[in-house]
Design a protein around this motif. Structure first.
Motif, PDB file in Angstrom:
ATOM      1  N   THR A  66       0.615  -1.409  -0.290  1.00  0.00           N
ATOM      2  CA  THR A  66      -0.167  -0.204   0.395  1.00  0.00           C
ATOM      3  C   THR A  66       0.904   1.610   0.054  1.00  0.00           C
ATOM      4  O   THR A  66       2.128   1.118   0.564  1.00  0.00           O
ATOM      5  CB  THR A  66      -1.153   0.061   0.987  1.00  0.00           C
ATOM      6  N   ALA A  67       0.494   1.906  -0.668  1.00  0.00           N
ATOM      7  CA  ALA A  67       0.967   3.608  -0.725  1.00  0.00           C
ATOM      8  C   ALA A  67       0.078   4.726   0.014  1.00  0.00           C
ATOM      9  O   ALA A  67      -0.711   4.540   0.175  1.00  0.00           O
ATOM     10  CB  ALA A  67       1.414   4.159  -1.754  1.00  0.00           C
ATOM     11  N   SER A  68       1.349   5.717   0.988  1.00  0.00           N
ATOM     12  CA  SER A  68       0.219   6.894   1.655  1.00  0.00           C
ATOM     13  C   SER A  68       1.440   7.844   0.793  1.00  0.00           C
ATOM     14  O   SER A  68       2.046   8.438   0.535  1.00  0.00           O
ATOM     15  CB  SER A  68       0.232   6.429   3.123  1.00  0.00           C
ATOM     16  N   LEU A  69       0.132   8.371   0.818  1.00  0.00           N
ATOM     17  CA  LEU A  69       0.933  10.086   0.752  1.00  0.00           C
ATOM     18  C   LEU A  69       0.286  11.376   1.476  1.00  0.00           C
ATOM     19  O   LEU A  69      -0.349  11.027   2.797  1.00  0.00           O
ATOM     20  CB  LEU A  69      -0.101  10.968  -0.825  1.00  0.00           C
ATOM     21  N   LEU A 104      -8.160  12.043  -6.683  1.00  0.00           N
ATOM     22  CA  LEU A 104      -8.481  12.958  -5.886  1.00  0.00           C
ATOM     23  C   LEU A 104      -7.663  12.106  -4.459  1.00  0.00           C
ATOM     24  O   LEU A 104      -8.611  11.092  -4.138  1.00  0.00           O
ATOM     25  CB  LEU A 104      -9.066  13.118  -5.182  1.00  0.00           C
ATOM     26  N   TYR A 105      -6.283  11.763  -3.876  1.00  0.00           N
ATOM     27  CA  TYR A 105      -6.398  11.097  -2.513  1.00  0.00           C
ATOM     28  C   TYR A 105      -7.256  11.595  -1.150  1.00  0.00           C
ATOM     29  O   TYR A 105      -7.661  12.636  -0.415  1.00  0.00           O
ATOM     30  CB  TYR A 105      -5.043  11.969  -1.828  1.00  0.00           C
ATOM     31  N   ASN A 106      -7.985  10.814  -0.766  1.00  0.00           N
ATOM     32  CA  ASN A 106      -8.720  10.931   0.937  1.00  0.00           C
ATOM     33  C   ASN A 106      -8.365  10.363   1.930  1.00  0.00           C
ATOM     34  O   ASN A 106      -8.705  10.186   2.793  1.00  0.00           O
ATOM     35  CB  ASN A 106      -9.683  10.155   0.299  1.00  0.00           C
ATOM     36  N   SER A 107      -6.988   9.867   2.083  1.00  0.00           N
ATOM     37  CA  SER A 107      -5.697   9.815   3.242  1.00  0.00           C
ATOM     38  C   SER A 107      -6.644   8.166   3.431  1.00  0.00           C
ATOM     39  O   SER A 107      -5.918   7.625   4.323  1.00  0.00           O
ATOM     40  CB  SER A 107      -6.454  10.230   4.919  1.00  0.00           C
ATOM     41  N   ASN A 108      -7.222   7.537   2.593  1.00  0.00           N
ATOM     42  CA  ASN A 108      -7.167   5.965   2.529  1.00  0.00           C
ATOM     43  C   ASN A 108      -5.766   5.135   2.194  1.00  0.00           C
ATOM     44  O   ASN A 108      -5.439   5.556   0.602  1.00  0.00           O
ATOM     45  CB  ASN A 108      -8.643   5.913   1.956  1.00  0.00           C
ATOM     46  N   PRO A 109      -5.330   4.637   2.727  1.00  0.00           N
ATOM     47  CA  PRO A 109      -4.012   3.538   1.599  1.00  0.00           C
ATOM     48  C   PRO A 109      -4.472   3.326  -0.211  1.00  0.00           C
ATOM     49  O   PRO A 109      -5.731   2.878  -0.288  1.00  0.00           O
ATOM     50  CB  PRO A 109      -4.064   2.164   2.662  1.00  0.00           C
ATOM     51  N   ILE A 110      -3.379   3.224  -0.521  1.00  0.00           N
ATOM     52  CA  ILE A 110      -3.875   3.161  -1.948  1.00  0.00           C
ATOM     53  C   ILE A 110      -2.946   1.817  -2.353  1.00  0.00           C
ATOM     54  O   ILE A 110      -1.982   1.536  -1.832  1.00  0.00           O
ATOM     55  CB  ILE A 110      -2.764   4.127  -2.965  1.00  0.00           C
TER      56      ILE A 110
END
Length: 565
Positions: A66-69, A104-110
């Protein structure tokens, strides 16, 4: 007086605070108004067994990381962050509003799906002032994959690891399997994979990047007395485009059940009396089906001595893991090899005297017109299903197209007339669906421009029966046979041993020449007796053929002598 001082002090402090806040607010608003610096995005990738080095993370092909931003901006502050994942190509230029390919990134892991293969994460942020981070930040996620399988004892020699009956793995010692890049064993060696000596399994581990590989079982890994029943190499693709030969299985880019089969039963051939020029003899077993028969060349009551084995300048071995020259023959007569090479070359460069081309040229030069085979000699089936006449006359015959010979009786047999010589030229393949017997007083020469193919039903059922050229007992093919390309000895198929039906032993009396066209050819032995004690092909000399051969097939001898004028 005291209270008045305190009162003034408090009023002074309040005034000072208001002036400070006003100054600070003016400074902040001034900085915000002049903010032209874009925000900065950080990409972090997490997963079991994943290792990150700078902007690249490597993971096992069995892991979905998973990736986080995260975004930082020291002035205006972050507003929005956008991302997308690519498998090919470059990241689209950031914009606000974003290109349609961004999310749009919503803080959930990718989640990054490993089955898709190597991927690139593109991400950028926009601050509250509207400044856009450009170019987008890039982080590459590479996946490594594994290939695993078995090295098993292929009891029925069908090339498949069967569960009924159960076939166990080879566990006598560890073996080495090579992984090469590309689609052949000639590619660069990537790694050596060892089998587990206790289980007979192998596993490369998650160490291979996606791509094309070939897993090869080198000859040096073959245990003594064993041969491969499967292909010695398997090209595979691991990663998102995973592919592997059946019954191997692709799972999340990894490959399992890539199996190599071994058997200690090795078909082999034997020469009796005459000289032989084999390309590379298979291992000769320690125990054979007859007394003093565990040799590549043996004698009989006619020859009294074994023949000579010629190998040109090629290496040779009569056993697994060594040379074992004592198994060549009782006399150990061997000529050639890499040290004292004696490569074969035709008497006339570029021309084999037994070839179809040579014989047809010889006939033309001597004004001999070969008789075309037709229904007159073959019966109603003509050359496609030719049952030769029992009263066939002497001569040179030609088949203008592939010839299929048939016989009568059970087993099917054709016997050439006595006291006659025959030369049969075939412009194509010669298919032999019958036993061919040639009386002691006759000779027959077959020369095909293509292959000579012997049907699987031609042979003897008892693997210990040896051809007696005097009585013709247990002899299947008699005569001279010359193939422009290959001589193919057909068998029952890969499952013959598994079904309990061994192939027949083929006994030849005479000689066999392959690659007479000098364009490549060999003896292709598809016979397997399911036990390596007896040879599946035996070639016995017929000295009477040499004595009785017609002038047409003999090589003229010239004696030169200089005399006074």
């Amino acid at each position: 007086m005291f209270f008045s001082v305190k009162k003034y002090f408090l009023l002074f402090f309040l005034l000072f605070s208001l002036l400070s806040v006003s100054f600070f607010s003016k400074t902040i608003f001034a900085a915000w108004g002049n903010d032209v610096e874009p925000p900065s995005t950080t990409i972090a990738v997490f997963g079991t067994g994943c290792l990150t080095n700078g902007n690249t993370t490597g993971c096992s092909g069995t892991t979905n990381p998973t990736a986080s931003l995260s975004c930082s901006d020291n002035v205006a502050g972050c507003d929005t962050t956008y991302w997308q994942i690519l498998t090919t190509g470059s990241c689209p230029a950031p914009a606000n509003p974003p290109p349609a390919s961004y999310t749009l990134y919503n803080s959930n892991p990718i989640t990054i799906n490993s089955s898709t293969g190597n991927q690139t994460i593109c991400a950028y942020s926009v601050d509250l002032k509207g400044n856009i981070e450009s170019p987008a930040k890039i982080h590459t996620v590479n996946f490594n994959y594994s290939v695993s399988g078995n090295v098993f004892i292929d009891t029925n020699k069908d090339g498949i690891k069967n569960t009924t009956p159960s076939e166990s793995n080879y566990t006598q010692n560890a073996l080495t399997i090579d992984a090469h890049s590309g689609n052949s064993c000639s590619g660069a060696l990537i790694t050596n994979v060892q089998t587990n000596a206790a289980t007979g399994t192998f596993n490369s581990g998650a160490t291979l990047p996606s791509g094309n590989y070939t897993f090869c079982f080198p000859n040096s890994s073959l245990p003594s007395g064993y041969s491969l029943t499967t292909n010695p190499s398997f090209p595979v693709t691991i990663g998102a485009s995973c592919s592997a030969p059946n019954p191997a299985v692709c799972s999340n880019g990894n490959i399992t059940n890539l199996n190599f089969g071994l058997s200690s039963s090795s078909p082999w051939f034997q020469c009796t009396g005459g000289d032989c020029l084999p390309d590379n003899p298979p291992p000769i077993p320690d125990t054979t089906c007859g007394t003093n028969q565990n040799y590549a060349s043996v004698s009989n009551s006619i020859s009294l001595t074994p023949g000579v084995l010629f190998f040109g300048d090629n290496p040779y071995s009569f056993c697994s893991g060594g040379v074992c020259q004592d198994r060549a023959s009782t006399t150990q007569w061997v000529v050639g090899g890499p040290t004292y090479g004696r490569p074969f070359t035709p008497a006339r460069p570029g021309i084999m005297r037994t070839s179809y081309e040579s014989y047809t040229t010889l006939a033309r030069q001597n004004n001999i017109t070969p008789t075309p085979l037709s229904t007159t000699q073959c019966g109603a089936g003509n050359i496609a299903s030719c049952s030769l006449s029992s009263s066939l006359v002497n001569g040179v015959y030609i088949s203008n197209g592939s010839l299929t010979l048939m016989g009568t009786g059970n087993p099917p047999t054709y016997t050439f007339p006595a006291n006659r010589n025959f030369v049969i030229l075939i412009n194509g393949d010669l298919n032999i669906n019958t036993n061919i017997i040639v009386p002691i007083s006759s000779t027959v020469t077959f020369s095909a421009s293509g292959d000579i193919v012997v049907a699987s039903n031609i042979g003897v059922a008892s693997s210990s029966l040896i051809c007696n050229p005097t009585t013709h007992a247990n002899c299947n093919l008699e005569g001279f046979y010359s193939a422009g390309r290959n001589m193919v000895i057909q068998g029952n198929g890969a499952t013959s041993c598994g079904s309990g039906t061994p192939d027949l032993r083929l006994n030849v009396a005479g000689s066999i020449v392959v690659n007479a066209g000098l364009n490549g050819g060999n003896i292709v032995n598809q016979r397997d007796l399911c036990s390596n004690e007896c040879p599946s092909i035996s070639i016995t000399e017929r000295p009477d053929f040499v004595v009785n051969a017609p002038e047409f097939v003999k090589i003229p001898t010239f004696v030169w002598q200089e005399v006074a004028p």
